[in-house]
Scaffold this motif. Structure first.
Motif, PDB file in Angstrom:
ATOM      1  N   MET A  15     -33.390  29.560   9.344  1.00  0.00           N
ATOM      2  CA  MET A  15     -32.310  30.063  10.155  1.00  0.00           C
ATOM      3  C   MET A  15     -32.390  31.539  10.210  1.00  0.00           C
ATOM      4  O   MET A  15     -31.817  32.113  11.423  1.00  0.00           O
ATOM      5  CB  MET A  15     -30.939  29.779   9.330  1.00  0.00           C
ATOM      6  CG  MET A  15     -30.689  28.244   9.568  1.00  0.00           C
ATOM      7  SD  MET A  15     -30.347  28.136  11.390  1.00  0.00           S
ATOM      8  CE  MET A  15     -31.718  26.890  11.554  1.00  0.00           C
ATOM      9  N   HIS A  19     -31.425  32.958  13.946  1.00  0.00           N
ATOM     10  CA  HIS A  19     -30.557  33.937  14.062  1.00  0.00           C
ATOM     11  C   HIS A  19     -30.829  35.411  14.875  1.00  0.00           C
ATOM     12  O   HIS A  19     -30.249  35.584  15.720  1.00  0.00           O
ATOM     13  CB  HIS A  19     -29.623  34.124  12.880  1.00  0.00           C
ATOM     14  CG  HIS A  19     -29.106  32.847  12.204  1.00  0.00           C
ATOM     15  ND1 HIS A  19     -28.168  33.021  11.310  1.00  0.00           N
ATOM     16  CD2 HIS A  19     -28.970  31.543  12.516  1.00  0.00           C
ATOM     17  CE1 HIS A  19     -27.652  31.827  10.935  1.00  0.00           C
ATOM     18  NE2 HIS A  19     -28.173  31.001  11.724  1.00  0.00           N
ATOM     19  N   CYS A  80     -28.193  33.597   5.204  1.00  0.00           N
ATOM     20  CA  CYS A  80     -29.233  32.658   5.883  1.00  0.00           C
ATOM     21  C   CYS A  80     -30.192  32.093   4.494  1.00  0.00           C
ATOM     22  O   CYS A  80     -31.185  32.011   4.717  1.00  0.00           O
ATOM     23  CB  CYS A  80     -30.262  33.110   7.012  1.00  0.00           C
ATOM     24  SG  CYS A  80     -29.232  33.246   8.462  1.00  0.00           S
ATOM     25  N   GLU A 103     -24.180  30.507   7.000  1.00  0.00           N
ATOM     26  CA  GLU A 103     -24.824  29.198   7.480  1.00  0.00           C
ATOM     27  C   GLU A 103     -24.199  28.001   6.623  1.00  0.00           C
ATOM     28  O   GLU A 103     -23.350  28.064   5.870  1.00  0.00           O
ATOM     29  CB  GLU A 103     -26.520  29.082   7.079  1.00  0.00           C
ATOM     30  CG  GLU A 103     -27.403  29.353   8.110  1.00  0.00           C
ATOM     31  CD  GLU A 103     -27.109  28.305   9.296  1.00  0.00           C
ATOM     32  OE1 GLU A 103     -26.549  27.433   9.059  1.00  0.00           O
ATOM     33  OE2 GLU A 103     -27.694  28.640  10.278  1.00  0.00           O
ATOM     34  N   TRP A 130     -22.204  28.602  10.769  1.00  0.00           N
ATOM     35  CA  TRP A 130     -23.088  28.253  11.866  1.00  0.00           C
ATOM     36  C   TRP A 130     -23.391  26.637  12.182  1.00  0.00           C
ATOM     37  O   TRP A 130     -24.582  26.197  12.146  1.00  0.00           O
ATOM     38  CB  TRP A 130     -24.416  28.819  11.607  1.00  0.00           C
ATOM     39  CG  TRP A 130     -24.933  30.484  11.505  1.00  0.00           C
ATOM     40  CD1 TRP A 130     -24.486  31.375  10.501  1.00  0.00           C
ATOM     41  CD2 TRP A 130     -24.987  31.101  12.779  1.00  0.00           C
ATOM     42  NE1 TRP A 130     -24.796  32.738  11.054  1.00  0.00           N
ATOM     43  CE2 TRP A 130     -25.131  32.480  12.314  1.00  0.00           C
ATOM     44  CE3 TRP A 130     -25.448  30.937  14.170  1.00  0.00           C
ATOM     45  CZ2 TRP A 130     -25.449  33.475  13.191  1.00  0.00           C
ATOM     46  CZ3 TRP A 130     -25.738  32.009  14.981  1.00  0.00           C
ATOM     47  CH2 TRP A 130     -25.637  33.171  14.480  1.00  0.00           C
TER      48      TRP A 130
END
Ligand SMILES: NC(=O)c1ccc[n+]([C@@H]2O[C@H](COP(=O)([O-])OP(=O)(O)OC[C@H]3O[C@@H](n4cnc5c(N)ncnc54)[C@H](O)[C@@H]3O)[C@@H](O)[C@H]2O)c1
Length: 380
Positions: A15, A19, A80, A103, A130
């Motif tokens: 992630m 991102h 993340c 996240e 997310w």
């Protein structure tokens, strides 16, 4: 010129990369008041954080997230890291007045999630989780069709998320790359990891889930733990199936597993309504299948809409009709919507509070499986 918004990224894994790519891309395609600046990347290992920062263009590096969240030159903290770290980082970031992108799943459980909601709402900081599948254009398009009333009354919502990467009993649990198998880091197994996505999409498309009846299974009961070196009990669910009722009266049937040989990330959902049905498949993410009973009989049938036209959600910002975009674009769209929300002072969804609703469903599922009973989903 868009105003700079300084990002502090925590974690450089799957992630962290998805991102960072979104921050780098978003102003190329969307006209926005803000421009994310890759200010600092944080990870425990200085070498790895530096390598990540160099590859993605972060200006600086931190090895302690506490230092990062206290930095005056950081506007936004992006979480993340494994699930067990979300709450503590979010609370500290909120206290420091930072915007927070976290996240999924929001938290290890709903009690923890509630505290996170309270922290960001008390600090009045923009926040978002997310759940990126809402921003796959075909899924956003499904939402539009539902909101236009094309399906009519909904009878069934069916979703599954299937993978096959933990079948080997020799796979250890815990540590880098395998924290998802360690209940202390993940909170739960496929329920919090995969079903969380299916539930977020479902709540968005079809409204609240009222109650659930679930079963879970842990097929491999013990695995070597990478952090202790010992063989330890596996605390996560390897598979979870649940049925339930939405408050709109439709029936829910959901399944997720990491033991479906041959499937890598098969997230699908199908919704059957009074007039029409829709079906979506992550492996073919730019298409939405649609059946409308009101079509003329002789040509009535499932049609596949290639969601690439300029008037399809987000697609006017990309290439020309007929040319599709990929998984990574869902994160670009999410950042674009978040930045628009910051500019308009209107929060982009899902906020921490929205994601807390998913957390309540996850808790109900796990309670139901444990107690072998129907469980009512608590109200947020
Ligand atoms: N939205 C999605 O579709 C999606 C997909 C995958 C993962 N996730 C979520 O993203 C989060 C991270 O998952 P991932 O797949 O990127 O994991 P990953 O294992 O690829 O990366 C995790 C990162 O966290 C770092 N980390 C761990 N402890 C840390 C600490 N104390 N301080 C700083 N960094 C630390 C690791 O070094 C690593 O860089 C999880 O919450 C996961 O559920 C969401």
């Amino acid at each position: 010129m868009p105003k700079p918004l300084n990002v502090g990224m925590i974690g450089y894994g799957f992630m962290g990369r998805a991102h960072s790519n979104a921050y780098a891309q978003v102003n190329h395609f969307f006209d926005l008041e803000y421009r994310p600046v890759l200010k600092a990347a944080c990870a425990r290992s200085a070498d790895k954080a530096k390598a990540f920062a160099d590859q993605w263009g972060y200006e600086s590096v931190e090895t302690d997230w506490r230092k990062l969240v206290a930095r005056k030159d950081i506007d936004l903290i992006d979480i993340c890291v494994p699930n067990n770290l979300h709450a503590e980082i979010a609370a500290a970031a909120a206290q420091n007045g930072k915007m927070i992108l976290c996240e999924k799943p929001l938290a290890m459980n709903s009690a923890e999630g509630k505290k996170m909601v309270e922290a960001v709402e008390k600090a009045k900081v923009p926040n978002m989780v997310w759940y990126n599948y809402r921003r796959v254009p075909a899924v956003t398009f499904a939402k539009k069709l539902i909101d236009e009333g094309r399906l009519g009354k909904v009878f069934h919502y069916r979703a599954k998320f299937l993978q096959d990467w933990t079948i080997s009993a020799d796979l250890p649990q815990g540590g880098t790359a395998l924290w998802r198998l360690d209940v202390a880091a993940a909170g739960s197994g496929v329920t919090g990891d995969l079903l969380a996505h299916c539930i977020d999409t479902a709540l968005w498309l079809n409204g609240p889930i009222a109650n659930v009846s679930a079963m879970t299974e842990t097929f491999v009961k013990e695995r070597k733990h990478n952090l202790t070196g010992k063989v330890e009990k596996v605390g996560i669910d390897d598979a979870c199936t649940f049925m339930g009722r939405f408050t709109n009266g439709s029936l829910a049937l959901f399944e997720s597993t990491r033991y479906a040989r041959g499937h890598k990330a098969l997230y699908t959902f199908e919704i059957n309504g009074e007039h029409a049905s829709i079906f979506w498949d992550l492996h073919d993410l730019h298409r939405l299948q649609y059946f409308d009973h009101r079509d003329q009989g002789v040509v009535r049938g499932w049609r596949t809409v290639h969601v690439t036209d300029g008037d399809h959600p987000y697609m006017g910002k990309w290439w020309v009709p007929g040319l599709q975009i990929g998984y990574e674009a869902s994160f670009v769209h999410q950042v674009a919507d978040f930045l628009d929300g910051v500019a308009a002072r209107k929060p982009a969804q899902p906020t921490f509070r929205d994601a807390y609703r998913t957390q309540l469903v996850l808790d109900a599922i796990l309670d139901s499986a444990k107690g072998q009973k129907w469980v009512k989903v608590k109200e947020a």
